[in-house]
Scaffold this motif. Structure first.
Motif, mmCIF file in Angstrom:
data_model
loop_
_atom_site.group_PDB
_atom_site.id
_atom_site.type_symbol
_atom_site.label_atom_id
_atom_site.label_comp_id
_atom_site.label_asym_id
_atom_site.label_seq_id
_atom_site.Cartn_x
_atom_site.Cartn_y
_atom_site.Cartn_z
ATOM 1 N N ASP A 83 45.460 36.287 40.329
ATOM 2 C CA ASP A 83 44.794 35.769 41.521
ATOM 3 C C ASP A 83 45.757 34.867 42.293
ATOM 4 O O ASP A 83 46.346 33.947 41.738
ATOM 5 N N MET A 84 45.930 35.147 43.570
ATOM 6 C CA MET A 84 46.815 34.350 44.410
ATOM 7 C C MET A 84 46.049 33.869 45.630
ATOM 8 O O MET A 84 45.279 34.616 46.226
ATOM 9 N N THR A 85 46.250 32.598 45.981
ATOM 10 C CA THR A 85 45.623 32.011 47.157
ATOM 11 C C THR A 85 46.687 31.771 48.226
ATOM 12 O O THR A 85 47.752 31.218 47.938
ATOM 13 N N ASN A 121 39.366 25.434 42.992
ATOM 14 C CA ASN A 121 37.946 25.506 43.336
ATOM 15 C C ASN A 121 37.486 26.955 43.414
ATOM 16 O O ASN A 121 36.388 27.296 42.939
ATOM 17 N N LYS A 122 38.323 27.816 43.980
ATOM 18 C CA LYS A 122 37.978 29.237 44.068
ATOM 19 C C LYS A 122 37.811 29.858 42.685
ATOM 20 O O LYS A 122 36.955 30.725 42.471
ATOM 21 N N LEU A 123 38.608 29.386 41.729
ATOM 22 C CA LEU A 123 38.562 29.942 40.384
ATOM 23 C C LEU A 123 37.426 29.377 39.539
ATOM 24 O O LEU A 123 37.161 29.886 38.452
ATOM 25 N N GLY A 124 36.761 28.323 40.028
ATOM 26 C CA GLY A 124 35.596 27.805 39.305
ATOM 27 C C GLY A 124 35.663 26.357 38.895
ATOM 28 O O GLY A 124 34.657 25.801 38.434
ATOM 29 N N LEU A 125 36.823 25.692 39.032
ATOM 30 C CA LEU A 125 36.905 24.264 38.726
ATOM 31 C C LEU A 125 36.443 23.469 39.944
ATOM 32 O O LEU A 125 37.213 22.818 40.633
ATOM 33 N N THR A 126 35.139 23.532 40.190
ATOM 34 C CA THR A 126 34.527 22.950 41.380
ATOM 35 C C THR A 126 33.924 21.581 41.074
ATOM 36 O O THR A 126 33.753 21.210 39.907
ATOM 37 N N PRO A 205 38.765 25.940 30.363
ATOM 38 C CA PRO A 205 37.620 26.857 30.287
ATOM 39 C C PRO A 205 38.055 28.321 30.265
ATOM 40 O O PRO A 205 39.011 28.715 30.930
ATOM 41 N N ASP A 206 37.333 29.127 29.488
ATOM 42 C CA ASP A 206 37.702 30.530 29.313
ATOM 43 C C ASP A 206 37.776 31.291 30.635
ATOM 44 O O ASP A 206 38.615 32.189 30.789
ATOM 45 N N PHE A 207 36.890 30.951 31.596
ATOM 46 C CA PHE A 207 36.862 31.734 32.831
ATOM 47 C C PHE A 207 38.155 31.619 33.631
ATOM 48 O O PHE A 207 38.436 32.450 34.487
ATOM 49 N N MET A 208 38.967 30.593 33.351
ATOM 50 C CA MET A 208 40.207 30.430 34.095
ATOM 51 C C MET A 208 41.239 31.501 33.752
ATOM 52 O O MET A 208 42.136 31.787 34.532
ATOM 53 N N TYR A 209 41.109 32.113 32.570
ATOM 54 C CA TYR A 209 42.105 33.104 32.154
ATOM 55 C C TYR A 209 42.089 34.344 33.036
ATOM 56 O O TYR A 209 43.080 35.079 33.095
ATOM 57 N N THR A 210 41.002 34.590 33.735
ATOM 58 C CA THR A 210 40.951 35.768 34.607
ATOM 59 C C THR A 210 41.975 35.656 35.737
ATOM 60 O O THR A 210 42.407 36.667 36.291
ATOM 61 N N ALA A 211 42.375 34.423 36.072
ATOM 62 C CA ALA A 211 43.348 34.234 37.154
ATOM 63 C C ALA A 211 44.721 34.770 36.797
ATOM 64 O O ALA A 211 45.557 34.993 37.680
ATOM 65 N N LEU A 212 44.979 34.996 35.510
ATOM 66 C CA LEU A 212 46.286 35.486 35.082
ATOM 67 C C LEU A 212 46.417 36.994 35.225
ATOM 68 O O LEU A 212 47.503 37.540 35.004
#
Length: 220
Positions: A83-85, A121-126, A205-212
């Motif tokens: 994931d790239m911003t 924030n886009k990845l979920g650390l809001t 958090p596990d959901f952050m790994y999807t960004a890789l």
């Protein structure tokens, strides 16, 4: 640049600087210590190496100022599926330039901080996640590499991506460029996720790994 403790607004600070010796590849670099009273708040290494008229200090006397979280070089482009911003940063203004005609260091950090805030924030650390789980993030180490500064009025762009996650930390690469992708600055950042009650680092958090871009778990 490494951050060691938090400061309150209006806390008095003092900067002490010296030239590193017996530091291998960092020999001759300028080390800065930012203190508030007797408490160390941050350290920084100023490159390139020069002949500053400063007292000398051995690297072994300031091991806490040496690179720790950022040592490996990140990939120059995101891995497939990562994931790239990308963010438009606006034109270079006169107040963004220092006395030597270079992009100001604080301007580079401001751009980087804004881009990273949007990305995380886009990845979920809001803020909502922080309020619900009492977990937020905290930057602990940066490496800033300025390049050529374009003329005033040149529009700048930024892009950032996560390239590594391991245990309680994640690593991001941010680039500031002109529209033709000429590099203006590169910023590497190490961030830890923190329990807001204990102020201690916790697992990312596990959901952050999807960004890789896949199941790329690091090791602690």
């Amino acid at each position: 640049m490494r951050f060691h403790s938090e400061l309150r607004i209006s806390a008095p600070v003092e900067v002490r600087s010296a030239r590193l010796t017996d530091a291998g590849a960092l020999d001759g670099a300028i080390v800065h210590l930012l203190l508030s009273g007797d408490r160390l708040a941050a350290t920084a290494l100023d490159m390139p190496i020069g002949d500053a008229d400063l007292p000398e200090i051995a690297a072994s006397d300031v091991p806490f100022a040496l690179p720790r979280g950022i040592q490996d070089s990140p990939p120059q482009t995101p891995t497939s599926g990562a994931d790239m911003t990308e963010v438009e940063l606006g034109p270079i203004r006169s107040e963004d330039i220092d006395h030597a005609g270079h992009l100001r260091f604080d301007t580079i950090l401001r751009f980087s901080s804004n881009i990273q805030h949007i990305q995380l924030n886009k990845l979920g650390l809001t803020p909502e996640f922080a309020d619900t789980h009492n977990i937020n993030r905290m930057g602990v180490e940066f490496r800033v590499s300025p390049c050529a500064t374009p003329p005033l009025g040149t529009p700048l762009q930024g892009r950032t991506w996560l390239w590594k996650i391991a245990g309680k930390a994640l690593w991001a690469m941010t680039e500031i460029t002109t529209p033709d992708r000429s590099s203006v600055a590169a910023i590497e950042m190490c961030v830890v996720t923190v329990d807001l009650k204990t102020r201690k680092a916790v697992a990312v958090p596990d959901f952050m790994y999807t960004a890789l871009g896949g199941e790329h778990r690091g090791t602690t």
